[in-house]
Design a protein around this motif. Structure first.
Motif, PDB file in Angstrom:
ATOM      1  N   GLU A  27      -0.924  -3.362 -17.190  1.00 24.46           N
ATOM      2  CA  GLU A  27      -0.795  -3.874 -18.929  1.00 24.46           C
ATOM      3  C   GLU A  27       0.926  -4.256 -18.928  1.00 24.46           C
ATOM      4  O   GLU A  27       0.441  -5.827 -19.836  1.00 24.46           O
ATOM      5  N   LYS A  28       1.723  -4.219 -18.650  1.00 19.49           N
ATOM      6  CA  LYS A  28       2.365  -4.472 -18.864  1.00 19.49           C
ATOM      7  C   LYS A  28       2.918  -5.359 -18.269  1.00 19.49           C
ATOM      8  O   LYS A  28       4.293  -5.899 -18.172  1.00 19.49           O
ATOM      9  N   LEU A  29       2.294  -5.948 -16.809  1.00 16.23           N
ATOM     10  CA  LEU A  29       3.190  -7.147 -15.634  1.00 16.23           C
ATOM     11  C   LEU A  29       1.683  -8.352 -15.819  1.00 16.23           C
ATOM     12  O   LEU A  29       0.679  -8.217 -16.581  1.00 16.23           O
ATOM     13  N   SER A  30       2.273  -9.217 -14.763  1.00 14.44           N
ATOM     14  CA  SER A  30       1.693 -10.473 -15.488  1.00 14.44           C
ATOM     15  C   SER A  30       1.989 -11.174 -14.755  1.00 14.44           C
ATOM     16  O   SER A  30       2.749 -11.025 -13.330  1.00 14.44           O
ATOM     17  N   GLY A  31       1.227 -12.562 -13.845  1.00 16.14           N
ATOM     18  CA  GLY A  31       1.779 -13.434 -12.662  1.00 16.14           C
ATOM     19  C   GLY A  31       1.671 -12.703 -11.571  1.00 16.14           C
ATOM     20  O   GLY A  31       0.570 -12.088 -11.166  1.00 16.14           O
ATOM     21  N   ASP A  32       2.769 -13.106 -10.708  1.00 12.75           N
ATOM     22  CA  ASP A  32       2.556 -12.129  -9.508  1.00 12.75           C
ATOM     23  C   ASP A  32       2.176 -10.799  -8.796  1.00 12.75           C
ATOM     24  O   ASP A  32       1.860 -10.595  -8.693  1.00 12.75           O
ATOM     25  N   ALA A  33       3.843 -10.866 -10.107  1.00 16.46           N
ATOM     26  CA  ALA A  33       3.918  -9.164 -10.085  1.00 16.46           C
ATOM     27  C   ALA A  33       2.491  -7.882 -10.384  1.00 16.46           C
ATOM     28  O   ALA A  33       2.530  -7.021  -9.707  1.00 16.46           O
ATOM     29  N   PHE A  34       1.606  -8.769 -11.524  1.00 15.39           N
ATOM     30  CA  PHE A  34       0.590  -7.719 -11.330  1.00 15.39           C
ATOM     31  C   PHE A  34      -0.735  -8.074 -10.353  1.00 15.39           C
ATOM     32  O   PHE A  34      -0.712  -7.389 -10.289  1.00 15.39           O
ATOM     33  N   ASP A  35      -1.005  -9.392  -9.289  1.00 14.46           N
ATOM     34  CA  ASP A  35      -1.509  -9.530  -8.875  1.00 14.46           C
ATOM     35  C   ASP A  35      -0.954  -8.584  -7.699  1.00 14.46           C
ATOM     36  O   ASP A  35      -2.259  -7.761  -7.040  1.00 14.46           O
ATOM     37  N   LYS A  36       0.516  -8.732  -6.964  1.00 10.11           N
ATOM     38  CA  LYS A  36       0.511  -7.133  -6.011  1.00 10.11           C
ATOM     39  C   LYS A  36       0.637  -6.354  -6.229  1.00 10.11           C
ATOM     40  O   LYS A  36      -0.302  -5.146  -5.581  1.00 10.11           O
ATOM     41  N   ALA A  37       0.570  -5.660  -7.650  1.00 12.61           N
ATOM     42  CA  ALA A  37       0.226  -3.780  -7.961  1.00 12.61           C
ATOM     43  C   ALA A  37      -0.712  -3.746  -8.385  1.00 12.61           C
ATOM     44  O   ALA A  37      -1.586  -2.598  -7.228  1.00 12.61           O
ATOM     45  N   TYR A  38      -1.717  -4.333  -9.075  1.00 15.88           N
ATOM     46  CA  TYR A  38      -3.047  -4.608  -8.471  1.00 15.88           C
ATOM     47  C   TYR A  38      -3.852  -4.414  -7.289  1.00 15.88           C
ATOM     48  O   TYR A  38      -4.590  -3.510  -7.190  1.00 15.88           O
ATOM     49  N   MET A  39      -3.697  -5.410  -6.202  1.00 12.72           N
ATOM     50  CA  MET A  39      -3.817  -5.359  -4.833  1.00 12.72           C
ATOM     51  C   MET A  39      -3.405  -4.313  -4.340  1.00 12.72           C
ATOM     52  O   MET A  39      -4.493  -3.507  -3.722  1.00 12.72           O
ATOM     53  N   ALA A  40      -1.751  -3.364  -4.393  1.00 16.04           N
ATOM     54  CA  ALA A  40      -1.224  -2.070  -4.364  1.00 16.04           C
ATOM     55  C   ALA A  40      -1.757  -1.633  -4.430  1.00 16.04           C
ATOM     56  O   ALA A  40      -2.253  -0.371  -3.401  1.00 16.04           O
ATOM     57  N   GLY A  41      -2.251  -0.819  -5.214  1.00 12.68           N
ATOM     58  CA  GLY A  41      -2.830   0.352  -6.335  1.00 12.68           C
ATOM     59  C   GLY A  41      -4.799  -0.011  -6.058  1.00 12.68           C
ATOM     60  O   GLY A  41      -4.834   0.190  -5.811  1.00 12.68           O
ATOM     61  N   ALA A  42      -5.241  -0.933  -7.434  1.00  7.56           N
ATOM     62  CA  ALA A  42      -5.894  -0.624  -7.072  1.00  7.56           C
ATOM     63  C   ALA A  42      -7.043  -1.481  -6.008  1.00  7.56           C
ATOM     64  O   ALA A  42      -8.483  -0.710  -5.435  1.00  7.56           O
ATOM     65  N   GLY A  43      -6.508  -2.369  -5.330  1.00  7.36           N
ATOM     66  CA  GLY A  43      -7.090  -2.658  -4.030  1.00  7.36           C
ATOM     67  C   GLY A  43      -7.024  -1.724  -2.890  1.00  7.36           C
ATOM     68  O   GLY A  43      -8.351  -1.180  -2.638  1.00  7.36           O
ATOM     69  N   VAL A  44      -5.879  -1.325  -2.655  1.00  7.18           N
ATOM     70  CA  VAL A  44      -5.101  -0.635  -1.274  1.00  7.18           C
ATOM     71  C   VAL A  44      -5.515   1.206  -1.480  1.00  7.18           C
ATOM     72  O   VAL A  44      -6.454   1.727  -1.119  1.00  7.18           O
ATOM     73  N   LYS A  45      -4.494   1.733  -2.242  1.00  9.47           N
ATOM     74  CA  LYS A  45      -4.551   3.095  -2.780  1.00  9.47           C
ATOM     75  C   LYS A  45      -5.162   3.509  -3.102  1.00  9.47           C
ATOM     76  O   LYS A  45      -6.051   4.482  -2.545  1.00  9.47           O
TER      77      LYS A  45
END
Length: 276
Positions: A205-223
């Motif tokens: 919720e606190k992230l946006s842009g590319d930082a959000f995309d990376k965190a989302y793909m790394a956390g919800a996507g991969v992990k």
């Protein structure tokens, strides 16, 4: 003398005439009597015929009586035969029913028995390990749907949004199946995310842009997909219920495909970030 002869002749003629007149009257009287008797006889016959019909008395000399008797025979005989025939048909029908009843009864009994067994099986209480597997699948699906919706609202990357939409669709359908099974088997599922996934959602919720995309793909996507795959593999070794096992087997290929896609996207983003 002449007058006497004439007088005698006239008397003779009168006597002859009187005699003929008496004969005519007698003949007429006889005829009238005969006619009267005939009429009486005819009337008597008609009355007899009428009486025969009214009383139902059988008179073989009377055509009405014969017809009446035929009608009576038809009523008691033909109808009786028809009745017997109907009874025979009834017996035939009963015989047919009796012939098919055991088969139908057996089929119904087997159907009812099968339905009863199915109902008993679907209503049987799950073991602790099976219940844990159901709850694990529900939590994984809920987390992917929630974070996927968050990515759809925050990400500006078309690939990330497409991945997020796939998570919402696939895990949404999977969650519906888990909920249906849980309801049928009396399992109470969690209604909100656990602490780990709440923390991830709060971070995103606190992230946006590319930082959000990376965190989302790394956390919800991969992990998350790695963790879900590991839990499915572990739970599968303890699952005893056929329905729960089938549900877990349906989840596994979907999770594996999502993990593979997330890893590829995550590697591509990491390479782009390193190139910068």
């Amino acid at each position: 003398m002449q007058k006497n002869k004439t007088l005698k002749a006239l008397l003779a003629v009168s006597a002859v005439a009187a005699m003929f007149s008496a004969v005519g009257v007698q003949a007429q009287t006889s005829a009238t009597s005969s006619t009267s008797q005939t009429g009486t006889s005819s009337t008597g016959m008609n009355n007899t015929a009428g009486k025969t019909v009214r009383d139902g008395t059988v008179d073989n000399t009377n055509s009405s009586g014969m017809e009446n008797r035929a009608a009576q025979k038809g009523g008691t005989g033909a109808s009786g035969m028809a009745g017997h025939s109907g009874s025979a048909s009834g017996m035939s029908g009963q015989s047919g029913s009796a012939a098919t009843a055991p088969t139908m009864g057996a089929s119904s009994s087997m159907g009812a028995s099968g339905a009863g067994q199915a109902a008993a099986g679907s209503g049987a209480k799950l073991s602790a390990s099976d219940e844990k597997a159901v709850k694990d699948m529900a939590m994984a699906d809920m987390a992917e749907v929630e974070t996927g919706k968050l990515a759809l609202s925050k990400s500006q990357n078309s690939e990330v949004k497409a991945f997020a939409q796939q998570m919402v669709d696939d895990h949404g359908q999977a969650l519906s199946k888990v909920q249906a099974l849980a309801q049928a088997r009396g399992v109470t599922l969690p209604t909100e995310l656990d602490a780990k996934h709440k923390a991830m959602a709060a971070k995103l919720e606190k992230l946006s842009g590319d930082a959000f995309d990376k965190a989302y793909m790394a956390g919800a996507g991969v992990k998350d997909h790695k963790d879900t795959k590991a839990k499915l593999t572990s739970d599968a070794k303890k699952i005893k219920d056929a329905d729960v096992k089938a549900l877990a087997d349906q989840h596994m290929p979907v999770v594996e495909q999502h993990l593979k896609s997330a890893q590829q996207m995550n590697m591509a983003k990491s390479g782009t970030a390193a190139g910068k």
